[in-house]
Design a protein around this motif. Structure first.
Motif, mmCIF file in Angstrom:
data_model
loop_
_atom_site.group_PDB
_atom_site.id
_atom_site.type_symbol
_atom_site.label_atom_id
_atom_site.label_comp_id
_atom_site.label_asym_id
_atom_site.label_seq_id
_atom_site.Cartn_x
_atom_site.Cartn_y
_atom_site.Cartn_z
ATOM 1 N N ASN A 201 13.885 7.113 -9.950
ATOM 2 C CA ASN A 201 15.318 7.365 -9.850
ATOM 3 C C ASN A 201 15.667 8.840 -9.756
ATOM 4 O O ASN A 201 16.857 9.204 -9.746
ATOM 5 N N ASP A 202 14.629 9.687 -9.670
ATOM 6 C CA ASP A 202 14.852 11.094 -9.336
ATOM 7 C C ASP A 202 14.983 11.283 -7.827
ATOM 8 O O ASP A 202 15.355 12.366 -7.361
ATOM 9 N N LEU A 203 14.674 10.229 -7.069
ATOM 10 C CA LEU A 203 14.766 10.287 -5.610
ATOM 11 C C LEU A 203 16.166 9.909 -5.144
ATOM 12 O O LEU A 203 16.796 9.004 -5.704
ATOM 13 N N ASP A 204 16.631 10.581 -4.111
ATOM 14 C CA ASP A 204 17.902 10.223 -3.478
ATOM 15 C C ASP A 204 17.691 9.337 -2.259
ATOM 16 O O ASP A 204 18.574 8.569 -1.890
ATOM 17 N N ALA A 205 16.528 9.474 -1.620
ATOM 18 C CA ALA A 205 16.262 8.712 -0.403
ATOM 19 C C ALA A 205 14.767 8.467 -0.260
ATOM 20 O O ALA A 205 13.953 9.235 -0.784
ATOM 21 N N LEU A 206 14.451 7.402 0.460
ATOM 22 C CA LEU A 206 13.058 7.033 0.704
ATOM 23 C C LEU A 206 12.945 6.594 2.158
ATOM 24 O O LEU A 206 13.691 5.717 2.604
ATOM 25 N N ILE A 207 12.044 7.228 2.893
ATOM 26 C CA ILE A 207 11.840 6.912 4.308
ATOM 27 C C ILE A 207 10.399 6.448 4.508
ATOM 28 O O ILE A 207 9.469 7.127 4.071
ATOM 29 N N VAL A 208 10.227 5.314 5.141
ATOM 30 C CA VAL A 208 8.892 4.822 5.474
ATOM 31 C C VAL A 208 8.705 4.871 6.984
ATOM 32 O O VAL A 208 9.494 4.284 7.741
ATOM 33 N N ASP B 155 6.208 -5.272 6.866
ATOM 34 C CA ASP B 155 5.911 -6.613 6.355
ATOM 35 C C ASP B 155 6.641 -7.684 7.166
ATOM 36 O O ASP B 155 6.070 -8.712 7.530
ATOM 37 N N LEU B 156 7.937 -7.445 7.407
ATOM 38 C CA LEU B 156 8.818 -8.405 8.068
ATOM 39 C C LEU B 156 9.632 -7.708 9.147
ATOM 40 O O LEU B 156 9.723 -6.478 9.156
ATOM 41 N N THR B 157 10.238 -8.492 10.032
ATOM 42 C CA THR B 157 11.140 -7.911 11.022
ATOM 43 C C THR B 157 12.268 -7.169 10.315
ATOM 44 O O THR B 157 12.640 -6.066 10.689
ATOM 45 N N PHE B 158 12.853 -7.789 9.304
ATOM 46 C CA PHE B 158 13.745 -7.104 8.375
ATOM 47 C C PHE B 158 13.726 -7.878 7.078
ATOM 48 O O PHE B 158 13.340 -9.046 7.062
ATOM 49 N N PRO B 159 14.055 -7.288 5.951
ATOM 50 C CA PRO B 159 14.552 -5.923 5.786
ATOM 51 C C PRO B 159 13.460 -4.886 5.979
ATOM 52 O O PRO B 159 12.281 -5.229 6.155
ATOM 53 N N SER B 160 13.845 -3.625 5.907
ATOM 54 C CA SER B 160 12.899 -2.536 6.133
ATOM 55 C C SER B 160 11.807 -2.512 5.068
ATOM 56 O O SER B 160 12.016 -2.930 3.921
ATOM 57 N N ALA B 161 10.661 -2.003 5.453
ATOM 58 C CA ALA B 161 9.582 -1.798 4.475
ATOM 59 C C ALA B 161 10.043 -0.833 3.385
ATOM 60 O O ALA B 161 9.652 -0.960 2.223
ATOM 61 N N ALA B 162 10.898 0.121 3.772
ATOM 62 C CA ALA B 162 11.362 1.133 2.807
ATOM 63 C C ALA B 162 12.124 0.504 1.648
ATOM 64 O O ALA B 162 11.947 0.897 0.494
ATOM 65 N N THR B 163 12.982 -0.484 1.936
ATOM 66 C CA THR B 163 13.710 -1.123 0.847
ATOM 67 C C THR B 163 12.776 -1.929 -0.040
ATOM 68 O O THR B 163 12.994 -2.052 -1.244
ATOM 69 N N GLY C 139 20.254 5.528 -4.604
ATOM 70 C CA GLY C 139 19.953 6.165 -3.326
ATOM 71 C C GLY C 139 19.862 5.169 -2.186
ATOM 72 O O GLY C 139 20.407 4.072 -2.234
ATOM 73 N N PHE C 140 19.124 5.537 -1.131
ATOM 74 C CA PHE C 140 19.034 4.696 0.058
ATOM 75 C C PHE C 140 17.630 4.786 0.653
ATOM 76 O O PHE C 140 16.886 5.734 0.399
ATOM 77 N N ALA C 141 17.283 3.787 1.453
ATOM 78 C CA ALA C 141 15.932 3.699 2.029
ATOM 79 C C ALA C 141 16.022 3.122 3.433
ATOM 80 O O ALA C 141 16.822 2.230 3.696
ATOM 81 N N PHE C 142 15.175 3.638 4.328
ATOM 82 C CA PHE C 142 15.148 3.123 5.697
ATOM 83 C C PHE C 142 13.805 3.436 6.348
ATOM 84 O O PHE C 142 13.071 4.302 5.886
ATOM 85 N N ASP C 143 13.507 2.718 7.431
ATOM 86 C CA ASP C 143 12.266 2.906 8.178
ATOM 87 C C ASP C 143 12.494 3.785 9.401
ATOM 88 O O ASP C 143 13.601 3.848 9.948
ATOM 89 N N VAL C 144 11.402 4.421 9.839
ATOM 90 C CA VAL C 144 11.362 5.161 11.093
ATOM 91 C C VAL C 144 10.176 4.629 11.887
ATOM 92 O O VAL C 144 9.084 4.465 11.336
ATOM 93 N N ILE D 133 0.835 -1.206 0.000
ATOM 94 C CA ILE D 133 0.000 0.000 0.000
ATOM 95 C C ILE D 133 0.872 1.259 0.000
ATOM 96 O O ILE D 133 0.496 2.285 -0.578
ATOM 97 N N ALA D 134 2.050 1.162 0.615
ATOM 98 C CA ALA D 134 2.982 2.285 0.594
ATOM 99 C C ALA D 134 3.441 2.583 -0.828
ATOM 100 O O ALA D 134 3.577 3.750 -1.227
#
Length: 323
Positions: free
Chosen positions: A73-80, A86-94, A105-110, A56-57
């Motif tokens: 690919n115009d994005l440098d980073a993505l934060i969710v 979905d899972l303990t890891f990897p992050s939903a952002a990836t 770029g890079f992606a991570f959860d908060v 849904i994200a």
């Protein structure tokens, strides 16, 4: 010249299944009138079997990209921001990164529960103003229906699933409150209040839990802390409540929204309210409300906004942003 993180696009997504209050009357000791009176909620959206938070994200992300006229690919980073990955890891952002075809770029959860989007927005602002990233997408996404105790009428009627996305990009201003972009951030937490809102299970306790909440205590803390954080953020930005065009609060409960507006001395016609349509979607509620308000024609370029949220932790905060 001052670097500002400015809004480039916005979008949201709600699962297809709509659950009105009348449906909950069949399984819980509650009524449509009770739910509306206590919370302002009329319905909520529930994710389908197999429909995940990252899925849904990704829908919300694509709509934000379309709104901004950008590619992944115009994005440098993505934060969710999410408490229901979905899972303990990897992050939903990836996972979202892969779903939308973002190959750089890079992606991570908060994780700050209902305050998650405010925390993610603060992180995105810092990445941009520091020069680490030029363009960042922030997504709030939740499938809270998966952690609800559907026999508990005090919590089951309040929450729903959904996602909202916002793209910020680097711009410049003269350093005044007239600049477009994020003008100030105020973040807070106090772990002493952990037991007011939590999930009674997790990986390190080797258990699967459900959301638990002390509603009256959360309400008491929410109004005071949200108003104080909003005031602090406005003071940092050098603006007054009278200058604010829109308050876009966490859509948890209409009474909290009304109480906070009253404490700030702002009329409800300056407050974006969408809680009636989707309930409390936790970290998704502010970006959802922003996207809906833009679609309605309420929020326009140049408008001064205050967003504020509080969630489990307790964690809370506010952001002042000129659209």
């Amino acid at each position: 010249m001052t670097i500002r993180a400015q809004v480039a696009g916005v979008g949201h997504y709600l699962p297809e299944r709509v659950v009105p209050n009348s449906e909950l009357e069949k399984t819980l000791d509650t009524t449509d009138e009770w739910i509306r009176t206590r919370s302002g909620i009329e319905q909520r959206h529930i994710a389908a079997d197999g429909e995940t938070t990252s899925e849904i994200a990704a829908h919300a992300a694509q709509r934000a990209l379309d709104d901004a006229g950008l590619g992944p690919n115009d994005l440098d980073a993505l934060i969710v921001a999410t408490s229901t990955p979905d899972l303990t890891f990897p992050s939903a952002a990836t996972m979202v990164q892969a779903r939308i075809g973002m190959e750089r770029g890079f992606a991570f959860d908060v994780q700050a529960v209902c305050a998650g989007f405010v925390y993610a927005l603060a992180n995105a602002n810092a990445l941009i103003t520091s020069g680490t990233a030029r363009r960042v997408m922030i997504i709030g996404a939740e499938t809270f229906s998966r952690i609800l105790d559907w026999t508990d009428r005090s919590t089951a009627v309040l929450f729903g699933d959904g996602a909202g996305a916002l793209i910020l990009e680097s711009g410049t201003g003269d350093g005044s409150a007239d600049d477009r972009g994020v003008l100030s951030v105020d973040l807070n937490s106090d772990g002493r209040f952990r037991d007011l809102l939590y999930v009674d299970g997790g990986v390190s306790t080797n258990s699967v839990g459900h959301l638990r909440m002390e509603g009256k205590e959360v309400f008491r803390h929410a109004v005071a802390k949200l108003a104080a954080s909003a005031v602090a953020a406005m003071e940092k930005a050098g603006v007054t409540p009278e200058q604010v065009d829109w308050v876009v609060p966490h859509q948890a409960n209409i009474r909290i929204i009304q109480g906070t507006a009253k404490k700030l001395g702002l009329p409800m016609d300056k407050v974006v309210v969408t809680v009636q349509d989707h309930g409390n979607t936790s970290a998704a509620s502010i970006p959802l409300a922003l996207s809906v308000a833009v679609t309605r024609g309420q929020i326009k370029r140049g408008d001064l906004l205050v967003t504020e949220a509080i969630g489990g932790g307790l964690a809370w905060g506010a952001v002042v942003i000129r659209w």
